[in-house]
Scaffold this motif. Structure first.
Motif, PDB file in Angstrom:
ATOM      1  N   PRO A 167      21.434   9.674  16.243  1.00  0.00           N
ATOM      2  CA  PRO A 167      22.392  10.769  16.222  1.00  0.00           C
ATOM      3  C   PRO A 167      22.860  11.172  17.657  1.00  0.00           C
ATOM      4  CG  PRO A 167      20.316  11.239  14.814  1.00  0.00           C
ATOM      5  CD  PRO A 167      20.075   9.837  15.725  1.00  0.00           C
ATOM      6  N   GLU A 168      24.121  11.261  17.819  1.00  0.00           N
ATOM      7  CA  GLU A 168      24.763  11.645  19.192  1.00  0.00           C
ATOM      8  C   GLU A 168      24.860  13.123  19.024  1.00  0.00           C
ATOM      9  OE1 GLU A 168      28.234   9.346  19.345  1.00  0.00           O
ATOM     10  OE2 GLU A 168      27.161   7.588  19.504  1.00  0.00           O
ATOM     11  N   ASP A 169      24.946  13.729  18.151  1.00  0.00           N
ATOM     12  CA  ASP A 169      25.397  15.360  18.037  1.00  0.00           C
ATOM     13  C   ASP A 169      23.990  16.000  18.405  1.00  0.00           C
ATOM     14  OD1 ASP A 169      26.283  17.679  17.782  1.00  0.00           O
ATOM     15  OD2 ASP A 169      27.238  17.361  15.892  1.00  0.00           O
ATOM     16  N   ALA A 170      24.147  16.672  19.516  1.00  0.00           N
ATOM     17  CA  ALA A 170      22.963  17.494  19.879  1.00  0.00           C
ATOM     18  C   ALA A 170      22.894  18.799  18.919  1.00  0.00           C
ATOM     19  CB  ALA A 170      22.991  17.885  21.424  1.00  0.00           C
ATOM     20  N   ASP A 171      23.831  19.129  18.312  1.00  0.00           N
ATOM     21  CA  ASP A 171      23.711  20.356  17.485  1.00  0.00           C
ATOM     22  C   ASP A 171      23.500  19.880  15.911  1.00  0.00           C
ATOM     23  OD1 ASP A 171      24.196  21.885  19.767  1.00  0.00           O
ATOM     24  OD2 ASP A 171      26.592  21.768  19.121  1.00  0.00           O
ATOM     25  N   ALA A 172      23.101  18.478  15.777  1.00  0.00           N
ATOM     26  CA  ALA A 172      22.742  18.223  14.380  1.00  0.00           C
ATOM     27  C   ALA A 172      21.662  18.931  13.786  1.00  0.00           C
ATOM     28  CB  ALA A 172      22.586  16.649  14.405  1.00  0.00           C
ATOM     29  N   GLN A 173      21.946  19.417  12.584  1.00  0.00           N
ATOM     30  CA  GLN A 173      20.787  20.259  11.885  1.00  0.00           C
ATOM     31  C   GLN A 173      20.955  19.908  10.583  1.00  0.00           C
ATOM     32  OE1 GLN A 173      21.792  24.203  12.832  1.00  0.00           O
ATOM     33  NE2 GLN A 173      23.988  23.886  12.383  1.00  0.00           N
ATOM     34  N   PRO A 174      20.018  20.242   9.851  1.00  0.00           N
ATOM     35  CA  PRO A 174      19.868  20.131   8.079  1.00  0.00           C
ATOM     36  C   PRO A 174      21.180  20.794   7.711  1.00  0.00           C
ATOM     37  CG  PRO A 174      17.806  20.731   9.048  1.00  0.00           C
ATOM     38  CD  PRO A 174      18.670  20.844  10.113  1.00  0.00           C
ATOM     39  N   PRO A 175      21.418  20.475   6.383  1.00  0.00           N
ATOM     40  CA  PRO A 175      22.420  21.263   5.938  1.00  0.00           C
ATOM     41  C   PRO A 175      22.168  22.543   5.491  1.00  0.00           C
ATOM     42  CG  PRO A 175      21.647  19.426   4.301  1.00  0.00           C
ATOM     43  CD  PRO A 175      21.077  19.244   5.804  1.00  0.00           C
ATOM     44  N   ALA A 176      23.074  23.491   5.627  1.00  0.00           N
ATOM     45  CA  ALA A 176      22.575  24.959   4.952  1.00  0.00           C
ATOM     46  C   ALA A 176      22.261  24.858   3.463  1.00  0.00           C
ATOM     47  CB  ALA A 176      23.762  25.738   5.341  1.00  0.00           C
ATOM     48  N   PRO A 177      21.609  26.198   2.998  1.00  0.00           N
ATOM     49  CA  PRO A 177      21.446  26.109   1.678  1.00  0.00           C
ATOM     50  C   PRO A 177      22.617  26.109   0.906  1.00  0.00           C
ATOM     51  CG  PRO A 177      20.153  27.895   2.908  1.00  0.00           C
ATOM     52  CD  PRO A 177      20.828  27.006   3.868  1.00  0.00           C
ATOM     53  N   GLY A 178      22.571  25.268  -0.137  1.00  0.00           N
ATOM     54  CA  GLY A 178      23.757  25.063  -1.095  1.00  0.00           C
ATOM     55  C   GLY A 178      24.589  24.142  -0.624  1.00  0.00           C
TER      56      GLY A 178
END
Length: 273
Positions: A163-174
């Motif tokens: 992953p290149e995006d340092a801000d990658a994070q799990p999807p939000a609820p929903g």
């Protein structure tokens, strides 16, 4: 299988059932179906009703048999007594088309399955299935962009990028259910790529089956699944323009290619597009 059926009908002529890929949402298929409607009664099946007001609602993990049995119910609803239909399935819809032909060949004139990810027919099936599981895991851990990059690498057969995006994070609820891609990655991808076609059943109706892949997919995973599935079932193989989503990017050429495939060796030839 019970429940409401979601499908759209356009055009006139022999029935052509279209089974979209991904989560079954028919987005982007309008230019293709408009051209096909000049020759066929085009019936576009939306198995989860995502284009019919159900996007964002809860979705269970999908089963190939549910999609194929739903497609069979659609055909029972639209076909005249004793009639038969053509079927065009793309990607996950191509898997459902193969299952439909194996289970209900009596109502089908010919089936074309474009780049179905039936990795179960490959010698390295376990490895390929594991890679698709990792795609879904990546979505849940790092979001859609990272999962899309990983999926593209799997289909290309190249190295999987970090992953290149340092801000990658799990999807939000929903968020998993907010768009067709999230539904596909979390509810469709794993069970569909775990599916193993009924090769003996398909071999018994091989004259009514064509596997297809994009010419731009040569050397890639889903070109290999299509050619291997065709060889295993004793079915025909043909190439369409473009790559995995070539039917969306080249609708006019793809429509011509599909008609040529469905009418190979048949007469009379239908009216021009």
């Amino acid at each position: 299988m019970t429940g409401e059926l979601h499908y759209d009908v356009t055009g006139s002529g022999p029935v052509l059932l279209v089974l979209p890929g991904g989560a079954g949402h028919p987005m982007g298929l309008g230019p293709l179906t408009e051209r096909l409607a000049a020759r066929f009664t085009v019936v576009t099946y939306d198995p989860l009703g995502l284009a019919h007001g159900r996007l964002g609602r809860p979705v269970a993990e999908q089963r190939v048999t549910d999609w194929s049995e739903g497609a069979h119910r659609v055909l029972e609803a639209v076909l005249p007594a004793g009639g038969s239909a053509y079927v065009f399935g793309m990607s996950s819809g191509g898997i459902a088309a193969l299952d439909l032909l194996a289970r209900h060949p009596e109502r089908l004139a010919h089936v074309v399955a474009h780049e179905p990810p039936v990795v179960g027919v490959l010698a390295d099936a376990a490895r390929q299935r594991a890679m698709f599981v990792e795609v879904a895991d990546t979505f849940r851990a790092a979001g859609l962009r990272a999962a899309g990059a990983r999926l593209a690498a799997v289909l290309d057969g190249g190295p999987v990028p970090a992953p290149e995006d340092a801000d990658a994070q799990p999807p939000a609820p929903g968020e998993e259910l907010a768009g067709p891609m999230g539904v596909f990655l979390t509810r469709v991808l794993h069970p569909f790529t775990a599916y193993v076609p009924d090769v003996p059943a398909l071999r018994s109706v091989a004259a009514r089956l064509t596997l297809a892949a994009g010419s731009g997919s040569r050397g890639r995973l889903l070109h290999r699944t299509a050619t291997t599935a065709a060889e295993s079932a004793g079915a025909r193989f043909t190439e369409f323009p473009g790559g995995h989503v070539g039917v969306l990017e080249h609708p006019e050429e793809s429509a011509r290619c599909l008609v040529d495939t469905l009418w190979a060796g048949r007469s009379p030839y239908p009216a021009a597009l």
